[in-house]
Design an enzyme around this catalytic site. Structure first.
Site, short mmCIF file in Angstrom:
data_model
loop_
_atom_site.label_atom_id
_atom_site.label_comp_id
_atom_site.label_asym_id
_atom_site.label_seq_id
_atom_site.Cartn_x
_atom_site.Cartn_y
_atom_site.Cartn_z
N ASP A 236 0.83 -1.19 0.00
CA ASP A 236 0.00 0.00 0.00
C ASP A 236 0.87 1.25 0.00
OD1 ASP A 236 -2.77 1.17 2.09
OD2 ASP A 236 -2.28 1.53 0.00
N THR A 237 0.69 2.08 0.98
CA THR A 237 1.27 3.41 1.04
C THR A 237 2.79 3.45 1.09
OG1 THR A 237 -0.70 3.95 2.32
CG2 THR A 237 1.09 5.55 2.35
N VAL A 238 3.38 4.50 0.53
CA VAL A 238 4.80 4.79 0.70
C VAL A 238 4.92 6.11 1.45
CG1 VAL A 238 5.43 3.57 -1.40
CG2 VAL A 238 5.01 6.02 -1.51
#
Length: 422
Positions: A236-238
């Site tokens: 998912d997110t970075v």
């Protein structure tokens, strides 16, 4: 002139068993790994980045590490040129978004309609201003829009006393971005072969499931499908956290969201206190802190994990504080009591000023403690100081035999940034 010395120690992973009671203390003393009298040109600082909490296969480990190294280098280049933390953290995020291997910007997951909608946010610990975009399409680097919202808000009120926005979504966010000089990018140019093939594969699975059961089990199958999409196999997110030599901190986060999400869904990467948090030390708090999160957005939103971890960092033992926050405020949170697996990860940075007496002078600097923790199978991180020749990267994994969503790993280290004059 600036001198730098550091010693980075990596701590062992823990699970949420009896080992969670163990206390680990980050060392406050450093052997001189570099000549303390050596003078350096430029500005100092430190950056820690992550390429998502989920699962990082060994076959792609090199690519994930490379993008983390490049992101660290971009941030350090900014710090060396005299940029503040918020500018450096934005530069790191652009590099992470531009990689086709991350689920942010280029190569993001496609939603149910086959479109890319991205979320991003950034927070400046010095001004405490915050900028975010949600479900934005047609923009190659959503973090640039979030950062522009932040900088525009810092200028003060608009005409007729209007309050400038800090969070925009959808078409309105895209229109605002274009009006402020950020060029649009067609969705087809942001789609990669990997993201498109994943979309087609997921769509076939959904269609097959619907054909197999149109009766009373349909709702159950939908829940199972959603569980698979939210599983630890989905990256998912970075994000990134940065401190400059003045002690200013900043944090940022960017995400393409969950695969096959409903159009218009906004994840934690946009939500205040959920995706990232940054706050300079002041009269009420002793430490400057910066946090960036990753994982299942709904879990991170319902626990406001970024702000919870930031608050925990005011305890004396940063490592133990993060361990307890991840256990009590996330895995065992009453807001997630109905969830079988609580999936997420954080990177945390905290710092305070320190003074070291020398025979001929007092050397002032920053004590920086940096940590990462996750309940997913793995999390890829990279970190670098302004005086390092290259970034260090690491793929943190849960210990063998532990259950993702019910166990956690925590690692990190310390470094000292020294600023001395002739």
């Amino acid at each position: 002139m600036i001198g730098f010395s550091s010693n980075v120690g990596v701590m062992a992973s823990l699970t949420n068993s009896e080992e969670q009671q163990a206390a680990f203390v980050l060392s406050k003393s450093w052997p001189q790994t570099q000549d303390s009298n050596k003078k350096w040109k430029g500005f100092g600082g430190f950056v820690l980045v992550h390429a998502g909490a989920g699962y990082h296969s060994e076959s792609k480990a090199k690519e994930y590490k490379h993008v983390c190294k490049r992101a660290c280098q971009k941030a350090v280049d900014q710090l060396k040129s005299g940029a503040l933390a918020v500018e450096a953290v934005a530069a790191a995020l652009v590099e992470l978004e531009d990689s086709p291997f991350t689920n942010a910007g280029m190569g993001s997951n496609l939603n149910l309609s086959g479109e890319i909608e991205c979320d991003a946010s950034i927070m400046d610990g010095k001004s405490l201003h915050y900028g975010a975009v949600g479900a934005i399409s047609g923009i190659k680097n959503p973090i640039l829009v979030a950062n522009r919202l932040l900088t525009e808000a810092q200028k003060g009120k608009l005409s007729a006393g209007r309050i400038p926005p800090c969070f925009l979504v959808g078409q309105g966010a895209q229109d605002w971005a274009v009006c402020h000089g950020i060029p649009p990018c067609p969705s087809e140019k942001m789609t990669t072969k990997f993201s498109l093939s994943a979309y087609k594969r997921n769509k076939r699975k959904m269609e097959l499931a619907e054909k197999m059961d149109m009766g009373h089990n349909q709702a159950k199958r939908r829940r199972q499908s959603s569980g698979n999409e939210n599983g630890s196999g989905c990256l998912d997110t970075v994000g990134a956290v940065v401190v400059d030599l003045e002690g200013n901190v900043a944090a940022a986060v960017s995400s393409g969201g969950l695969a096959m999400k409903h159009p218009g869904r906004v994840g934690q990467a946009s939500h205040y206190g959920c995706g990232c948090w940054a706050e300079n030390a002041n009269d009420l708090i002793s430490y400057s802190t910066a946090v960036s999160t990753s994982g299942c957005g709904e879990h991170l939103i319902r626990t406001m994990l970024a702000r919870e971890c930031s608050s925990a960092m005011q305890s004396e033992d940063a490592h133990q504080a993060l361990l307890e926050a991840m256990q009590n405020k996330f895995i065992s949170s009453p807001f997630l009591a109905s969830e079988d697996r609580v999936l997420g990860g954080v990177i945390v940075l905290r710092c305070c000023r320190c003074v070291e007496a020398q025979p001929s002078q007092n050397i002032q600097g920053l004590l920086v403690e940096f940590l990462w923790s996750h309940t997913t199978e793995s999390m890829c991180v990279g970190y670098m100081s302004a005086q390092d020749s290259k970034a260090k990267t690491h793929i943190s994994r849960l210990p063998p035999g532990t259950v993702p969503g019910q166990s956690l790993a925590i690692e990190g280290g310390v470094c000292r940034l020294m600023n001395s004059s002739d």
